[in-house]
Design a protein around this motif. Structure first.
Motif, PDB file in Angstrom:
ATOM      1  N   TRP A 186       0.840  -1.196   0.000  1.00  0.00           N
ATOM      2  CA  TRP A 186       0.000   0.000   0.000  1.00  0.00           C
ATOM      3  C   TRP A 186       0.879   1.251   0.000  1.00  0.00           C
ATOM      4  N   SER A 187       1.921   1.244   0.800  1.00  0.00           N
ATOM      5  CA  SER A 187       2.840   2.371   0.863  1.00  0.00           C
ATOM      6  C   SER A 187       3.488   2.627  -0.500  1.00  0.00           C
ATOM      7  N   ARG A 188       3.882   1.564  -1.164  1.00  0.00           N
ATOM      8  CA  ARG A 188       4.505   1.705  -2.484  1.00  0.00           C
ATOM      9  C   ARG A 188       3.500   2.202  -3.522  1.00  0.00           C
ATOM     10  N   THR A 189       2.263   1.770  -3.385  1.00  0.00           N
ATOM     11  CA  THR A 189       1.221   2.248  -4.289  1.00  0.00           C
ATOM     12  C   THR A 189       0.966   3.738  -4.051  1.00  0.00           C
ATOM     13  N   GLU A 190       1.027   4.167  -2.796  1.00  0.00           N
ATOM     14  CA  GLU A 190       0.871   5.592  -2.494  1.00  0.00           C
ATOM     15  C   GLU A 190       1.976   6.412  -3.148  1.00  0.00           C
ATOM     16  N   LEU A 191       3.199   5.916  -3.110  1.00  0.00           N
ATOM     17  CA  LEU A 191       4.302   6.607  -3.759  1.00  0.00           C
ATOM     18  C   LEU A 191       4.051   6.725  -5.262  1.00  0.00           C
ATOM     19  N   LEU A 192       3.614   5.634  -5.871  1.00  0.00           N
ATOM     20  CA  LEU A 192       3.360   5.649  -7.310  1.00  0.00           C
ATOM     21  C   LEU A 192       2.187   6.555  -7.667  1.00  0.00           C
ATOM     22  N   GLN A 193       1.275   6.711  -6.751  1.00  0.00           N
ATOM     23  CA  GLN A 193       0.174   7.638  -6.959  1.00  0.00           C
ATOM     24  C   GLN A 193       0.720   9.059  -7.083  1.00  0.00           C
ATOM     25  N   GLU A 194       1.669   9.400  -6.254  1.00  0.00           N
ATOM     26  CA  GLU A 194       2.296  10.725  -6.330  1.00  0.00           C
ATOM     27  C   GLU A 194       3.063  10.876  -7.644  1.00  0.00           C
ATOM     28  N   VAL A 195       3.727   9.817  -8.067  1.00  0.00           N
ATOM     29  CA  VAL A 195       4.469   9.835  -9.334  1.00  0.00           C
ATOM     30  C   VAL A 195       3.496  10.078 -10.490  1.00  0.00           C
ATOM     31  N   ALA A 196       2.378   9.379 -10.487  1.00  0.00           N
ATOM     32  CA  ALA A 196       1.394   9.504 -11.556  1.00  0.00           C
ATOM     33  C   ALA A 196       0.709  10.868 -11.530  1.00  0.00           C
ATOM     34  N   ARG A 197       0.658  11.482 -10.393  1.00  0.00           N
ATOM     35  CA  ARG A 197       0.036  12.804 -10.300  1.00  0.00           C
ATOM     36  C   ARG A 197       0.821  13.821 -11.143  1.00  0.00           C
ATOM     37  N   GLU A 198       2.135  13.659 -11.209  1.00  0.00           N
ATOM     38  CA  GLU A 198       2.963  14.561 -12.017  1.00  0.00           C
ATOM     39  C   GLU A 198       2.879  14.231 -13.501  1.00  0.00           C
ATOM     40  N   ASP A 199       2.851  12.948 -13.818  1.00  0.00           N
ATOM     41  CA  ASP A 199       2.769  12.509 -15.217  1.00  0.00           C
ATOM     42  C   ASP A 199       2.299  11.059 -15.198  1.00  0.00           C
ATOM     43  N   ASP A 200       1.121  10.817 -15.767  1.00  0.00           N
ATOM     44  CA  ASP A 200       0.553   9.466 -15.695  1.00  0.00           C
ATOM     45  C   ASP A 200       0.611   8.699 -17.017  1.00  0.00           C
ATOM     46  N   ALA A 201       1.394   9.173 -17.965  1.00  0.00           N
ATOM     47  CA  ALA A 201       1.496   8.470 -19.253  1.00  0.00           C
ATOM     48  C   ALA A 201       1.992   7.039 -19.058  1.00  0.00           C
ATOM     49  N   TRP A 202       2.900   6.832 -18.124  1.00  0.00           N
ATOM     50  CA  TRP A 202       3.432   5.493 -17.862  1.00  0.00           C
ATOM     51  C   TRP A 202       2.337   4.572 -17.327  1.00  0.00           C
ATOM     52  N   LEU A 203       1.428   5.125 -16.522  1.00  0.00           N
ATOM     53  CA  LEU A 203       0.334   4.319 -15.972  1.00  0.00           C
ATOM     54  C   LEU A 203      -0.641   3.925 -17.082  1.00  0.00           C
ATOM     55  N   ASP A 204      -0.916   4.853 -17.978  1.00  0.00           N
ATOM     56  CA  ASP A 204      -1.773   4.532 -19.121  1.00  0.00           C
ATOM     57  C   ASP A 204      -1.154   3.420 -19.965  1.00  0.00           C
ATOM     58  N   ALA A 205       0.151   3.501 -20.182  1.00  0.00           N
ATOM     59  CA  ALA A 205       0.858   2.467 -20.961  1.00  0.00           C
ATOM     60  C   ALA A 205       0.811   1.128 -20.230  1.00  0.00           C
ATOM     61  N   ARG A 206       0.970   1.164 -18.939  1.00  0.00           N
ATOM     62  CA  ARG A 206       0.926  -0.062 -18.141  1.00  0.00           C
ATOM     63  C   ARG A 206      -0.448  -0.705 -18.214  1.00  0.00           C
ATOM     64  N   ARG A 207      -1.491   0.103 -18.089  1.00  0.00           N
ATOM     65  CA  ARG A 207      -2.847  -0.438 -18.148  1.00  0.00           C
ATOM     66  C   ARG A 207      -3.160  -0.996 -19.525  1.00  0.00           C
ATOM     67  N   ALA A 208      -2.642  -0.364 -20.567  1.00  0.00           N
ATOM     68  CA  ALA A 208      -2.862  -0.859 -21.925  1.00  0.00           C
ATOM     69  C   ALA A 208      -2.131  -2.185 -22.148  1.00  0.00           C
ATOM     70  N   ALA A 209      -0.938  -2.297 -21.586  1.00  0.00           N
ATOM     71  CA  ALA A 209      -0.135  -3.512 -21.760  1.00  0.00           C
ATOM     72  C   ALA A 209      -0.660  -4.676 -20.929  1.00  0.00           C
ATOM     73  N   GLU A 210      -1.199  -4.369 -19.754  1.00  0.00           N
ATOM     74  CA  GLU A 210      -1.693  -5.390 -18.836  1.00  0.00           C
ATOM     75  C   GLU A 210      -3.060  -4.982 -18.293  1.00  0.00           C
ATOM     76  N   PRO A 211      -4.100  -5.063 -19.117  1.00  0.00           N
ATOM     77  CA  PRO A 211      -5.420  -4.575 -18.687  1.00  0.00           C
ATOM     78  C   PRO A 211      -5.998  -5.297 -17.469  1.00  0.00           C
ATOM     79  N   GLY A 212      -5.550  -6.502 -17.202  1.00  0.00           N
ATOM     80  CA  GLY A 212      -6.066  -7.248 -16.059  1.00  0.00           C
ATOM     81  C   GLY A 212      -5.225  -7.111 -14.804  1.00  0.00           C
ATOM     82  N   ASN A 213      -4.214  -6.256 -14.812  1.00  0.00           N
ATOM     83  CA  ASN A 213      -3.318  -6.113 -13.668  1.00  0.00           C
ATOM     84  C   ASN A 213      -4.033  -5.390 -12.528  1.00  0.00           C
ATOM     85  N   CYS A 214      -4.183  -6.068 -11.407  1.00  0.00           N
ATOM     86  CA  CYS A 214      -4.915  -5.515 -10.263  1.00  0.00           C
ATOM     87  C   CYS A 214      -4.181  -4.343  -9.614  1.00  0.00           C
TER      88      CYS A 214
END
Length: 74
Positions: free
Chosen positions: A32-60
């Motif tokens: 959870w702590s690591r996910t919180e950190l990544l949330q802050e990272v995505a707040r600045e630029d979330d293009a990587w998260l969009d790419a991740r979701r596209a590559a692995e749509p079922g990733n929880c």
């Protein structure tokens, strides 16, 4: 550890973020702590998260992170 993961994500390497979360294993508090950190990272630029979701749509982990961001935006 957070800064190298953030920089990799901002460069488009979503795999570094995925590995960072998975390295927490079954330690759910740490995960959870690591996910919180990544949330802050995505707040600045979330293009990587969009790419991740596209590559692995079922990733929880990616879906959880995306949902947390959407809740904050709401």
């Amino acid at each position: 550890m957070g800064r190298p993961v953030a920089e990799a994500a901002w460069k488009g390497d979503w795999r570094a973020a995925e590995a960072y979360v998975r390295a927490a294993g079954d330690d759910w508090d740490e995960r959870w702590s690591r996910t919180e950190l990544l949330q802050e990272v995505a707040r600045e630029d979330d293009a990587w998260l969009d790419a991740r979701r596209a590559a692995e749509p079922g990733n929880c982990d990616a879906a959880t992170l995306h949902a947390r961001i959407m809740v904050q935006q709401a």
